[in-house]
Design an enzyme around this catalytic site. Structure first.
Site, PDB file in Angstrom:
ATOM      1  N   ASP A  81       0.808  -1.155  -0.055  1.00  0.00           N
ATOM      2  CA  ASP A  81       0.119  -0.041   0.025  1.00  0.00           C
ATOM      3  C   ASP A  81       0.830   1.289  -0.012  1.00  0.00           C
ATOM      4  O   ASP A  81       1.703   1.315   0.796  1.00  0.00           O
ATOM      5  CB  ASP A  81      -0.903  -0.101   1.166  1.00  0.00           C
ATOM      6  CG  ASP A  81      -1.808   1.116   1.270  1.00  0.00           C
ATOM      7  OD1 ASP A  81      -2.409   1.515   0.354  1.00  0.00           O
ATOM      8  OD2 ASP A  81      -2.309   1.467   2.724  1.00  0.00           O
ATOM      9  N   HIS A  82       0.718   2.155  -1.003  1.00  0.00           N
ATOM     10  CA  HIS A  82       1.451   3.417  -0.853  1.00  0.00           C
ATOM     11  C   HIS A  82       2.998   3.142  -1.024  1.00  0.00           C
ATOM     12  O   HIS A  82       3.717   3.934  -0.363  1.00  0.00           O
ATOM     13  CB  HIS A  82       1.148   4.233   0.228  1.00  0.00           C
ATOM     14  CG  HIS A  82      -0.307   4.581   0.089  1.00  0.00           C
ATOM     15  ND1 HIS A  82      -0.822   6.043  -0.781  1.00  0.00           N
ATOM     16  CD2 HIS A  82      -1.382   4.532   0.940  1.00  0.00           C
ATOM     17  CE1 HIS A  82      -1.962   5.913  -0.384  1.00  0.00           C
ATOM     18  NE2 HIS A  82      -2.389   5.234   0.434  1.00  0.00           N
ATOM     19  N   GLY A 179      -7.077   9.175   7.313  1.00  0.00           N
ATOM     20  CA  GLY A 179      -7.166   9.410   8.726  1.00  0.00           C
ATOM     21  C   GLY A 179      -8.453   9.657   9.316  1.00  0.00           C
ATOM     22  O   GLY A 179      -9.518   9.164   8.934  1.00  0.00           O
ATOM     23  N   HIS A 208      -9.254   5.046  -1.742  1.00  0.00           N
ATOM     24  CA  HIS A 208      -8.472   5.303  -0.514  1.00  0.00           C
ATOM     25  C   HIS A 208      -9.078   6.119   0.500  1.00  0.00           C
ATOM     26  O   HIS A 208     -10.166   6.568   0.207  1.00  0.00           O
ATOM     27  CB  HIS A 208      -7.180   5.861  -0.736  1.00  0.00           C
ATOM     28  CG  HIS A 208      -6.196   4.860  -1.319  1.00  0.00           C
ATOM     29  ND1 HIS A 208      -5.030   4.683  -0.616  1.00  0.00           N
ATOM     30  CD2 HIS A 208      -6.160   4.251  -2.628  1.00  0.00           C
ATOM     31  CE1 HIS A 208      -4.256   3.682  -1.765  1.00  0.00           C
ATOM     32  NE2 HIS A 208      -5.059   3.473  -2.557  1.00  0.00           N
ATOM     33  N   GLY A 209      -8.761   5.944   1.653  1.00  0.00           N
ATOM     34  CA  GLY A 209      -9.159   6.904   2.552  1.00  0.00           C
ATOM     35  C   GLY A 209     -11.032   6.688   2.905  1.00  0.00           C
ATOM     36  O   GLY A 209     -11.566   7.746   3.091  1.00  0.00           O
ATOM     37  N   ALA A 210     -11.210   5.491   2.996  1.00  0.00           N
ATOM     38  CA  ALA A 210     -12.644   5.067   3.013  1.00  0.00           C
ATOM     39  C   ALA A 210     -13.263   4.796   4.376  1.00  0.00           C
ATOM     40  O   ALA A 210     -14.521   4.256   4.262  1.00  0.00           O
ATOM     41  CB  ALA A 210     -12.868   3.859   1.932  1.00  0.00           C
ATOM     42  N   ASN A 251     -10.183   0.857   0.759  1.00  0.00           N
ATOM     43  CA  ASN A 251      -9.000   0.735   1.559  1.00  0.00           C
ATOM     44  C   ASN A 251      -9.636   1.120   3.151  1.00  0.00           C
ATOM     45  O   ASN A 251      -9.897   2.356   3.393  1.00  0.00           O
ATOM     46  CB  ASN A 251      -7.813   1.520   1.439  1.00  0.00           C
ATOM     47  CG  ASN A 251      -7.012   1.114   0.165  1.00  0.00           C
ATOM     48  OD1 ASN A 251      -7.476   0.078  -0.418  1.00  0.00           O
ATOM     49  ND2 ASN A 251      -5.971   1.866  -0.104  1.00  0.00           N
ATOM     50  N   ASP A 253      -7.994   1.416   7.221  1.00  0.00           N
ATOM     51  CA  ASP A 253      -7.041   1.587   8.254  1.00  0.00           C
ATOM     52  C   ASP A 253      -7.479   2.100   9.313  1.00  0.00           C
ATOM     53  O   ASP A 253      -7.428   1.422  10.504  1.00  0.00           O
ATOM     54  CB  ASP A 253      -5.951   1.992   7.671  1.00  0.00           C
ATOM     55  CG  ASP A 253      -4.542   2.066   8.490  1.00  0.00           C
ATOM     56  OD1 ASP A 253      -4.741   1.231   9.600  1.00  0.00           O
ATOM     57  OD2 ASP A 253      -3.501   2.438   8.433  1.00  0.00           O
TER      58      ASP A 253
HETATM   59  P1  13P Z   1      -8.492   5.169   6.043  1.00  0.00           P
HETATM   60  O1  13P Z   1      -7.472   6.171   6.884  1.00  0.00           O
HETATM   61  O2  13P Z   1      -9.713   6.027   5.748  1.00  0.00           O
HETATM   62  O3  13P Z   1      -8.834   4.168   6.709  1.00  0.00           O
HETATM   63  O4  13P Z   1      -7.631   5.020   4.683  1.00  0.00           O
HETATM   64  C1  13P Z   1      -6.683   3.957   4.505  1.00  0.00           C
HETATM   65  C2  13P Z   1      -6.100   3.879   3.327  1.00  0.00           C
HETATM   66  O5  13P Z   1      -6.416   4.509   2.343  1.00  0.00           O
HETATM   67  C3  13P Z   1      -4.911   3.030   3.008  1.00  0.00           C
HETATM   68  O6  13P Z   1      -4.256   3.335   1.998  1.00  0.00           O
HETATM   69  O1  G3H Z   2      -2.578   5.252   3.860  1.00  0.00           O
HETATM   70  C1  G3H Z   2      -2.267   4.413   4.684  1.00  0.00           C
HETATM   71  C2  G3H Z   2      -2.446   4.502   5.958  1.00  0.00           C
HETATM   72  O2  G3H Z   2      -3.568   4.661   6.637  1.00  0.00           O
HETATM   73  C3  G3H Z   2      -1.203   5.221   6.562  1.00  0.00           C
HETATM   74  O3  G3H Z   2      -0.560   4.110   7.169  1.00  0.00           O
HETATM   75  O4  G3H Z   2       0.815   5.072   8.900  1.00  0.00           O
HETATM   76  O5  G3H Z   2       1.468   2.737   8.000  1.00  0.00           O
HETATM   77  O6  G3H Z   2       2.094   4.723   6.760  1.00  0.00           O
HETATM   78  P1  G3H Z   2       0.935   4.043   7.670  1.00  0.00           P
HETATM   79 ZN    ZN Z   3      -4.375   5.055   1.038  1.00  0.00          ZN
END
Ligand code: 13P
Ligand code: G3H
Ligand code: ZN
Length: 305
Positions: A81-82, A179, A208-210, A251, A253
């Site tokens: 990822d990224h 975030g 992403h960011g979902a 995604n 996180d």
């Molecule tokens: P969130 O911060 O919304 O969970 O997004 C995670 C993400 O896009 C990881 O690549």
């Molecule tokens: O975009 C991805 C994550 O939410 C940031 O993850 O803190 O592991 O780099 P990281």
């Molecule tokens: Zn992301």
């Protein structure tokens, strides 16, 4: 069984559901996703960021995910990822990742094309699928992007980008951000933009960011001492709309991190005499599992393994 993102996402886009791509960082998050996918009979993507590689070491984290994929009776993809540079992508491919993201969203269009193509030329002949990003999401990641610097994906540029790079999947910016603080006021995505992109591009799209930043989890964390007021995510109704217009990977996180944090705080507070890590990390793993199961149901991947 270890499969690629493309294996999972092409049928998902065709049939109108999405695969959850969950960020894993350690044994507990890996177990949580493996157990959720098993119980939901759902495919899943376990994704690893460069900062997790720095934290845990590539061998530890990749072997944890490989073990999960071997044991779980459902298809699992192991995704970078990224990925920030060519060298990291190659190291991950060598370590057995089945999919890599090369994130050139901080570069110019032409530089993003060149970097993405360079990774695709190495990855695809080895059967590894490639995700790229066009546009720029706001929020907290390794390179934090201020709201004013976010750029939504231009549909015409996206067509050009896919033709020039041959990527398997494309992450688009339509108003989500990384975030726990995604919106100050109304939470809304640019679904019209997504609709235009998905009419022009046949490959599966990525959101992403979902995370939805469930308020009950934020409240639980705050109750046990966290300071997370004002945290706000993407409403589930917007996620559903996005899936109906070509989003096939979502995604997550932040929602896992929130569940972990709230539960660890609760466990320590409620059992001050406990000093067995398993009595804290076990419930935290289960809380992450419940979040992941809810996502699989929402995304429509339950029963698709
Ligand atoms: P969130 O911060 O919304 O969970 O997004 C995670 C993400 O896009 C990881 O690549
Ligand atoms: O975009 C991805 C994550 O939410 C940031 O993850 O803190 O592991 O780099 P990281
Ligand atoms: Zn992301």
């Amino acid at each position: 069984m270890l499969v690629t993102n493309k294996d999972l996402m092409v049928p998902a886009r065709k049939k109108g559901y999405a695969i959850g791509a969950f960020n894993v960082q350690n044994l507990e998050s890996t177990l949580a996703i493996a157990e959720a996918a098993t119980e939901e009979k759902s495919p899943a993507i376990m994704q690893i960021t460069p900062s997790v590689i720095k934290y845990a070491g590539l061998a530890y984290i990749s072997n944890l995910v490989k073990t999960a994929a071997e044991i779980a009776p459902v298809p699992i993809a192991m995704h970078l990822d990224h990925g920030g540079d060519f060298e990291t992508a190659v190291k991950c491919i060598d370590a057995g990742f089945t999919s890599v993201m090369i994130d050139g969203s901080f570069l110019s269009f032409d530089e993003n094309v060149a970097l993405t193509k360079r990774v695709a030329d190495v990855a695809q002949p080895r059967g590894v699928s490639v995700e790229a990003e066009l546009g720029k999401l706001a929020g907290v990641e390794e390179r934090t992007v201020a709201e004013k610097d976010a750029i939504l994906t231009d549909p015409k540029a996206a067509v050009d980008f896919v033709e020039k790079t041959g990527v398997d999947t494309l992450a688009v910016a339509i108003g989500t951000s990384h975030g726990a603080y995604k919106f100050k006021t109304q939470a809304k995505l640019d679904i019209e933009r997504l609709k235009t992109i998905s009419q022009k591009i046949g490959i599966p799209l990525v959101l992403h960011g979902a995370s939805s930043v469930p308020q009950e989890i934020v409240e639980k964390a705050n109750k046990y001492g966290a300071e997370l007021s004002g945290a706000k995510g993407i409403p589930e109704t917007e996620i559903k709309k996005a899936i109906s217009f070509g989003i096939a990977k979502i995604n997550i996180d932040t929602d896992l991190r929130l569940a972990f944090t709230a539960t660890v705080r609760e466990a320590f507070t409620n059992a001050p005499k406990n000093f067995d890590p398993r009595k804290v990390l076990g419930p935290a793993k289960n809380a992450m599992k419940e979040v992941a199961k809810g996502k699989m149901q929402l995304f429509g991947s339950t029963g698709k393994a």
